[in-house]
Design a protein around this motif. Structure first.
Motif, short mmCIF file in Angstrom:
data_model
loop_
_atom_site.label_atom_id
_atom_site.label_comp_id
_atom_site.label_asym_id
_atom_site.label_seq_id
_atom_site.Cartn_x
_atom_site.Cartn_y
_atom_site.Cartn_z
N PHE A 21 -10.67 -0.41 -0.86
CA PHE A 21 -9.38 -0.59 -0.18
C PHE A 21 -9.17 -2.04 0.23
O PHE A 21 -8.09 -2.60 0.05
CB PHE A 21 -9.32 0.32 1.05
CG PHE A 21 -8.15 0.03 1.96
CD1 PHE A 21 -6.86 0.34 1.58
CD2 PHE A 21 -8.35 -0.58 3.19
CE1 PHE A 21 -5.78 0.06 2.41
CE2 PHE A 21 -7.29 -0.86 4.03
CZ PHE A 21 -5.99 -0.55 3.63
N LEU A 75 -3.03 5.02 -2.61
CA LEU A 75 -4.13 5.79 -2.00
C LEU A 75 -3.73 7.25 -1.95
O LEU A 75 -2.62 7.57 -1.49
CB LEU A 75 -4.44 5.28 -0.60
CG LEU A 75 -4.58 3.76 -0.42
CD1 LEU A 75 -4.79 3.43 1.05
CD2 LEU A 75 -5.71 3.23 -1.26
N CYS A 76 -4.59 8.15 -2.39
CA CYS A 76 -4.30 9.58 -2.41
C CYS A 76 -5.30 10.31 -1.54
O CYS A 76 -6.51 10.09 -1.66
CB CYS A 76 -4.36 10.13 -3.83
SG CYS A 76 -3.36 9.22 -5.02
N LEU A 101 0.61 5.11 0.37
CA LEU A 101 -0.31 6.16 0.80
C LEU A 101 0.30 7.52 0.50
O LEU A 101 1.30 7.92 1.12
CB LEU A 101 -0.59 6.00 2.31
CG LEU A 101 -1.54 7.02 2.94
CD1 LEU A 101 -2.89 7.02 2.22
CD2 LEU A 101 -1.73 6.72 4.42
N TRP A 152 -15.25 3.33 -0.31
CA TRP A 152 -13.79 3.42 -0.20
C TRP A 152 -13.24 2.25 0.60
O TRP A 152 -12.20 1.69 0.26
CB TRP A 152 -13.41 4.75 0.44
CG TRP A 152 -13.26 5.86 -0.55
CD1 TRP A 152 -12.09 6.34 -1.08
CD2 TRP A 152 -14.30 6.62 -1.16
NE1 TRP A 152 -12.35 7.35 -1.97
CE2 TRP A 152 -13.70 7.56 -2.04
CE3 TRP A 152 -15.68 6.63 -1.03
CZ2 TRP A 152 -14.44 8.47 -2.78
CZ3 TRP A 152 -16.43 7.53 -1.78
CH2 TRP A 152 -15.81 8.43 -2.64
N ILE A 186 -5.35 4.30 8.03
CA ILE A 186 -4.90 3.38 6.98
C ILE A 186 -3.80 2.47 7.52
O ILE A 186 -3.77 1.25 7.23
CB ILE A 186 -4.40 4.16 5.75
CG1 ILE A 186 -5.55 4.95 5.12
CG2 ILE A 186 -3.78 3.21 4.73
CD1 ILE A 186 -6.72 4.11 4.67
N ILE A 193 0.84 -1.19 0.00
CA ILE A 193 0.00 0.00 0.00
C ILE A 193 0.89 1.24 0.00
O ILE A 193 1.70 1.42 0.91
CB ILE A 193 -0.94 0.03 1.23
CG1 ILE A 193 -1.67 -1.31 1.38
CG2 ILE A 193 -1.90 1.19 1.13
CD1 ILE A 193 -2.58 -1.66 0.24
N ILE A 224 -6.71 4.67 -5.67
CA ILE A 224 -7.96 5.12 -5.07
C ILE A 224 -7.78 6.57 -4.66
O ILE A 224 -6.93 6.88 -3.83
CB ILE A 224 -8.35 4.27 -3.84
CG1 ILE A 224 -8.45 2.79 -4.22
CG2 ILE A 224 -9.68 4.75 -3.26
CD1 ILE A 224 -8.76 1.88 -3.04
N ASP A 225 -8.57 7.45 -5.25
CA ASP A 225 -8.44 8.89 -5.00
C ASP A 225 -9.32 9.33 -3.83
O ASP A 225 -10.34 8.70 -3.53
CB ASP A 225 -8.82 9.67 -6.25
CG ASP A 225 -8.06 10.98 -6.39
OD1 ASP A 225 -7.34 11.35 -5.43
OD2 ASP A 225 -8.19 11.63 -7.44
N ILE A 280 -8.90 9.34 -0.48
CA ILE A 280 -9.06 8.23 0.47
C ILE A 280 -9.66 8.68 1.80
O ILE A 280 -10.24 7.88 2.53
CB ILE A 280 -7.69 7.53 0.71
CG1 ILE A 280 -7.87 6.24 1.51
CG2 ILE A 280 -6.73 8.48 1.40
CD1 ILE A 280 -8.75 5.22 0.84
#
Length: 797
Positions: A323, A333-334, A220, A319, A343, A218, A304-305, A307
């Motif tokens: 995820f 992840l943004c 982030l 979301w 997260i 992941i 994934i925008d 987050i």
């Protein structure tokens, strides 16, 4: 075995509420409770962060947490007793109204026949017992100070529903409580245990076993707006062979779809109402809305925008689902910095490796020292005025064009995405007369606009339930759109010229945080972004927000999946309303402290609207996710028409559904903008259903054509719009009044400074003096029916 170890690790961080008894109502007579709580050492200090001002999500979190020590029941103060007595009178009056309506309509409003009530005499007898239960629960609160969720659940639920959702929410809660009361003898102990077992949602990551079998990494990407975090995540996506982009808006999904295809990378567009799949290509990218994330597709990279939306009360489940469920070797992840702790904790539960990339803003952002002083002549080219009311947005557009002599583009949520994109293009084009933009908070969700300065028309908004002040995160998200140095339009143009592939983004193997500073733009492009307000009185709140730090996220939203709803519903009588089943499921649910069930308000409402039709439970679950604007009566009528088509397995041709007002497109008619927007929503819902009931809704191509005609009509309407409105000053005064009343209602039982004391049973006064109390009583009298005279007309509270 891997899942067993994760469950064992996670169970230490789960709260285990006491098993729910026969009903909430029957428990209101109990004064004690036993709570079993198992806790692991906190992974992050985020849970101990204080509450933000006016944020009732925090209140819900505190009240949801079971305490290891019993509550202290203390005598409430006289002023608090008065508050509870007023609420009690209001509750009883609403119950009387509900019962009167039930008798007049044969019980349709609360589906009495489904709950075993077959006569008026039986209804009156049950209502009398239920009134006694209400009076008992309020007596516990007024006389003994018993107000806890488990010690006095009926009182707690009614009070919370009124604070959170005002009178309509309290009425809905009252109906459900009465339904539960009617079934108090229908739930034997064995059935309650079965319900509680099914409603165990403490381990939602186990709903996606295929993803748990992957060793995912992941990434982030966190930072403020315009920091390059999404840009760098998309570079990693471009360098992969297969991948997925999941965004919060169809407009953003379409933007990425266009960008990738412009760069020669085959890309599909998948949204609820539209699917464009590349032909003759085996491997391709997918750009989609978060709700449509392809969970059964194995890819190299997924993005994934936004987050931070994982904690949203309504859409957060999407979301969380993306995820936990996306089968991607690398998941980027943004979002905002406040999502980091949550997260990281979720990754610890799933066993995924987490790398955090921190970004700094690419160009400066400054809050101005003064407002526009209410004078539109102080606007400059490139300014965006942000308002939170569609009426205000149209009024501002007309006022700005009259005062300045320049055109003004317009963007808000209920406009079709295509129209929003066209209006954004008009504003971004420097070679036309569209100098200004008036927009809603839709611009804060990643819509690419070349804004020089953001001007807040107000620092409060109506959130669907009441007027409230903007949160720190909302102000920063919207204000941060000022000073964007490059838009997607520019990137697509560059791609069409260059046709070159981006280099792969290097990934750091260290599991610790990685600080990444995005490359600054050239000096001739880099610009300063400014934020101010239209009125001087709103500016301090804006300035204070940019000095503050948003509270870290605590929980991710989840929603009961369809298979769980179907399994739970199978234990009830076939005639039991799905709305009751959903509310009962929410009531009995058990969740980990990292998760929270999203709001079921709209879902329950849809279940009630389609209750009369003979649908399978699977079909009902599909309708629960339908994109409906339930506040629009015409949309509700269309929803029912679609449900009727599915129930009868016929009549789904677009021209055979009279509830869809296609006559609005006739040249002889001049429909208003509201009618056109409603028609667009109806067509969008038709397209959404056409992908799920292909054999019934067969006019998909025609629906796309009608949709384009409606969008053209809307564009024409925007060009020639003449909006009649009261003065903006009067509207602002009204909004401030409603916001004040909302704050008054929120503090009716729990002031922000005393919430912790209230949780322990210490009551705080609402009114400072007798005069203020009397004034409030007079206001309540205008809403609550009196016994000594006819009802007065209800007024907004």
């Amino acid at each position: 075995m891997k899942l067993l170890f994760r469950r064992a690790a996670a169970i230490g961080a789960c709260r285990l509420p006491r098993a729910v008894g026969i009903s909430r109502v029957s428990r209101c007579f109990r004064s004690t409770t036993t709570t079993i709580t198992a806790r692991a050492p906190a992974v992050s200090s985020a849970r101990n962060v204080g509450r933000g001002r006016g944020e009732f999500g925090s209140l819900r979190e505190e009240l949801d947490n079971d305490k290891e020590t019993p509550r202290r029941n203390r005598q409430p103060k006289p002023s608090s007793k008065r508050n509870y007595e007023l609420l009690q009178a209001f509750v009883l009056s609403r119950l009387t109204s509900i019962l009167e309506t039930a008798q007049q309509t044969g019980g349709n409003g609360i589906q009495l026949a489904s709950f075993g009530v077959t006569s008026v005499q039986q209804l009156k007898a049950e209502a009398s017992l239920f009134r006694a239960a209400i009076n008992k629960s309020f007596a516990l609160a007024i006389e003994r100070g018993v107000t806890g969720r488990h010690e006095n659940p009926l009182f707690w639920n009614l009070r919370y529903a009124f604070i959170k959702y005002d009178a309509p929410g309290m009425t809905t809660e009252l109906k459900h409580s009465f339904q539960t009361f009617l079934l108090r003898s229908a739930f034997p102990k064995a059935l309650v245990e079965k319900h509680t077992e099914i409603a165990d949602m403490r381990f939602p990551y186990e709903w996606f076993p295929a993803s748990r079998m992957l060793q995912r990494t992941i990434h982030l990407h966190v930072g403020p707006t315009n920091s390059g975090k999404t840009y760098n995540a998309l570079k990693a996506l471009e360098a992969a062979k297969t991948g997925v982009y999941a965004g919060p808006l169809r407009l953003l999904a379409h933007e990425i779809y266009s960008r990738f295809n412009a760069k020669g990378k085959p890309c599909a567009l998948v949204t609820g109402e539209e699917q464009r799949i590349p032909e003759n290509v085996d491997d391709y990218f997918v750009s989609c809305t978060v709700e449509m994330s392809p969970l059964n597709r194995v890819v190299d990279v997924a993005v994934i925008d936004e987050i931070q939306m994982i904690a949203d009360d309504y859409r957060g489940w999407a979301w969380t689902q993306a995820f936990l469920g996306l089968q991607a070797k690398e998941l980027h992840l943004c979002g905002e910095e406040r999502a980091v702790d949550l997260i990281q904790e979720l990754c610890a539960r799933t066993g995924d490796k987490c790398i955090v990339h921190h970004y700094e803003r690419l160009n400066p952002l400054k809050t101005m020292g003064r407002s526009l002083r209410g004078d539109f002549r102080n606007l400059e080219k490139g300014d965006a005025v942000v308002s939170f009311s569609r009426v205000n947005i149209h009024a501002l557009k007309q006022s700005i064009e009259q005062k300045t002599g320049h055109r003004c583009a317009i963007v808000y949520g209920s406009l079709p995405p295509e129209t929003r994109a066209q209006q954004a293009a008009l504003f971004n084009d420097p070679n036309n007369s569209y100098n200004y933009l008036v927009a809603s908070d839709a611009i804060g969700m990643g819509l690419n606009l070349e804004i020089k300065r953001v001007v807040f028309e107000a620092a409060s908004k109506f959130d669907g339930m009441g007027h409230r002040s903007l949160t720190v995160s909302e102000i920063k998200q919207i204000g941060g759109r000022a000073g964007r140095y490059k838009t997607a339009r520019g990137e697509i143009a560059d791609a069409e010229k260059a046709k070159s592939k981006a280099a792969a983004t290097q990934t750091n193997g260290d599991a610790g945080p990685v600080v990444v500073v995005a490359q600054s733009p050239p000096d001739h492009i880099k610009s300063i972004g400014y934020v101010t307000s239209l009125l001087e009185e709103e500016l301090p709140a804006i300035q204070e927000a940019f000095k503050s730090t948003a509270k870290p996220l605590k929980r991710a939203g989840i929603m009961p999946p369809s298979f769980l709803i179907e399994k739970f519903a199978a234990t009830f009588s076939p005639k039991t309303p799905l709305s009751f089943i959903l509310t009962r499921l929410r009531e009995l649910s058990r969740v980990s402290e990292l998760f929270e069930i999203c709001q079921l308000k709209d879902t329950v409402a849809i279940a009630d609207f389609i209750h009369e039709f003979d649908l399978t439970m699977q079909d009902r679950c599909i309708f629960l996710s339908a994109p409906c604007e339930l506040r629009t009566p015409s949309q509700v009528r269309t929803l029912k028409a679609f449900a009727r088509c599915v129930a009868e397995l016929k009549g789904g041709h677009l021209l055979d559904i009279p509830e869809i007002d296609l006559d609005a497109l006739l040249p002889t008619r001049t429909p208003n903008l509201t009618q056109l927007e409603g028609l667009h929503k109806d067509i969008t819902l038709y397209l959404w259903l056409s992908y799920r009931f292909r054999g019934i809704f067969t006019s998909q191509h025609l629906a796309f054509h009608v949709k384009s005609l409606v969008e053209a009509k809307i564009n024409e309407a925007l060009e020639g719009l003449h909006w009649r409105f009261n003065s903006l000053a009067q509207r602002r005064k009204m909004v401030k009044h409603y916001t004040k009343m909302q704050q008054k209602r929120e503090s009716m039982f729990m002031s922000e400074e005393e919430i912790d004391d209230v949780l322990e049973g210490i009551e705080v006064p609402l009114f400072e003096g007798e005069a203020e109390a009397s004034a409030f009583e007079a206001e309540v009298d205008s809403v609550v029916p009196r016994d000594d005279g006819p009802r007065k007309k209800a007024v907004p509270a």
